[in-house]
Design an enzyme around this catalytic site. Structure first.
Site, short mmCIF file in Angstrom:
data_model
loop_
_atom_site.label_atom_id
_atom_site.label_comp_id
_atom_site.label_asym_id
_atom_site.label_seq_id
_atom_site.Cartn_x
_atom_site.Cartn_y
_atom_site.Cartn_z
N CYS A 128 -54.20 48.86 -33.32
CA CYS A 128 -53.44 48.91 -32.07
C CYS A 128 -53.37 47.52 -31.46
CB CYS A 128 -54.11 49.88 -31.10
SG CYS A 128 -53.27 50.04 -29.52
N HIS A 170 -48.72 57.66 -32.52
CA HIS A 170 -49.52 56.63 -31.84
C HIS A 170 -48.85 56.18 -30.55
CE1 HIS A 170 -52.23 52.95 -32.11
NE2 HIS A 170 -51.31 52.54 -31.25
N GLU A 171 -47.54 55.91 -30.61
CA GLU A 171 -46.84 55.42 -29.42
C GLU A 171 -46.68 56.51 -28.36
OE1 GLU A 171 -46.67 52.34 -29.18
OE2 GLU A 171 -47.11 51.99 -31.30
N HIS A 174 -49.84 56.71 -26.43
CA HIS A 174 -49.93 55.65 -25.41
C HIS A 174 -49.32 56.11 -24.09
CE1 HIS A 174 -51.75 52.04 -26.95
NE2 HIS A 174 -51.01 52.03 -28.04
#
Length: 209
Positions: A128, A170-171, A174
Site C-alpha cells: 500500500c 483494496h481501493e 480505503h
C-alpha cells in the site's frame, strides 16, 4: 433514485482497456502531484464522504490522483490517500492473465457481495502506498465487481480477476476507512509497521506530526 438503484441499471461492464495509455497520460499531464498520506493520518481511518457534485473540481481531483499515483509508482489510489475526504479512486493496473492494462476511476464505489459458492480466495502479497515499504500475504476473493459513477455521475461497473480484483477491493477498502493492515493479524500488522519504520519512502509523504 438512490445510487444503488441507479448503479443496478448497469447491464454491461465498462471497457477500461481501450486507449488506456492515452487516457492515463491525459489525466496525468493535467494533474498536479500531491504527497501521500500514511497510516496514522485520521483521513485514512474513517469512511469517506459521498460525492454529490460532479463538476470541474471533481475532474481536477481525478487528474491530480492520476499524477500522484504515477509519481508513487502505484496501481491504484484512493482520494483519502492524498488527504481528500471523498469517495473516489483511480487505477492503472495490469491484468497479467489477459495481458491488458486497466485504467479508470470510480466515484462512490460499492463492492458487490459475491455468493459464497463464487468466492475463491487468492493468497498473494499486498502492499500500500500509505504503508510504504512492506508487503504482506493476504487472502482476498480472486474476482471482484465494483459499481459506482463516473465523472459525469453516470452509472458504471468495473470487474476483474486476480491482481486487478485485489486492486479494486483494496481501493474500495480505503474509502471505507480501512487499510490492508486492518485485515492482518496483530502480529503481522506489527511486523508491517516495523518494516515501514525502517524504510524511507520512494515518494513524498505527509508526516503525521
Amino acid at each position: 433514485m438512490t445510487q444503488q438503484e441507479q448503479t443496478a441499471q448497469v447491464s454491461e461492464f465498462t471497457d477500461d482497456t481501450v486507449d488506456a495509455e492515452q487516457r492515463e497520460a491525459a489525466h496525468r499531464e493535467r494533474g498536479t502531484v500531491r504527497p501521500i498520506t500514511v497510516v496514522g493520518n485520521p483521513v485514512l481511518h474513517k469512511p469517506c464522504a459521498t460525492v454529490t457534485e460532479f463538476d470541474d473540481k471533481l475532474a481536477a481531483l481525478v487528474d491530480d490522483m492520476f499524477a500522484s499515483q504515477r509519481a508513487a509508482s502505484g496501481v491504484g489510489l484512493a482520494a483519502n490517500q492524498i488527504g481528500v475526504d471523498a469517495r473516489v479512486f483511480v487505477y492503472d493496473c495490469p491484468d497479467e492473465e489477459e495481458g491488458v492494462r486497466h485504467v479508470g476511476h470510480v466515484v462512490n464505489p460499492v463492492l458487490d457481495e459475491l455468493p459464497a459458492d463464487q468466492r475463491v480466495l487468492d493468497v498473494a502479497n499486498e502492499g500500500c502506498l500509505s504503508v510504504p515499504g512492506p508487503y504482506m500475504e493476504l487472502a482476498r476473493p480472486d474476482y471482484a465487481i465494483v459499481r459506482g459513477q463516473d465523472l459525469h455521475g453516470e452509472p458504471i461497473a468495473v470487474h476483474g480477476r486476480g491482481y486487478f480484483a485485489r486492486c479494486l477491493q483494496h481501493e474500495t477498502d480505503h474509502l471505507n476507512g480501512h487499510l490492508y493492515l486492518d485485515r492482518l493479524s496483530k502480529r503481522e500488522r506489527k511486523d508491517a509497521l516495523q518494516q515501514m519504520a525502517e524504510k524511507t519512502p520512494r515518494y513524498e509523504t505527509v508526516p503525521n506530526d
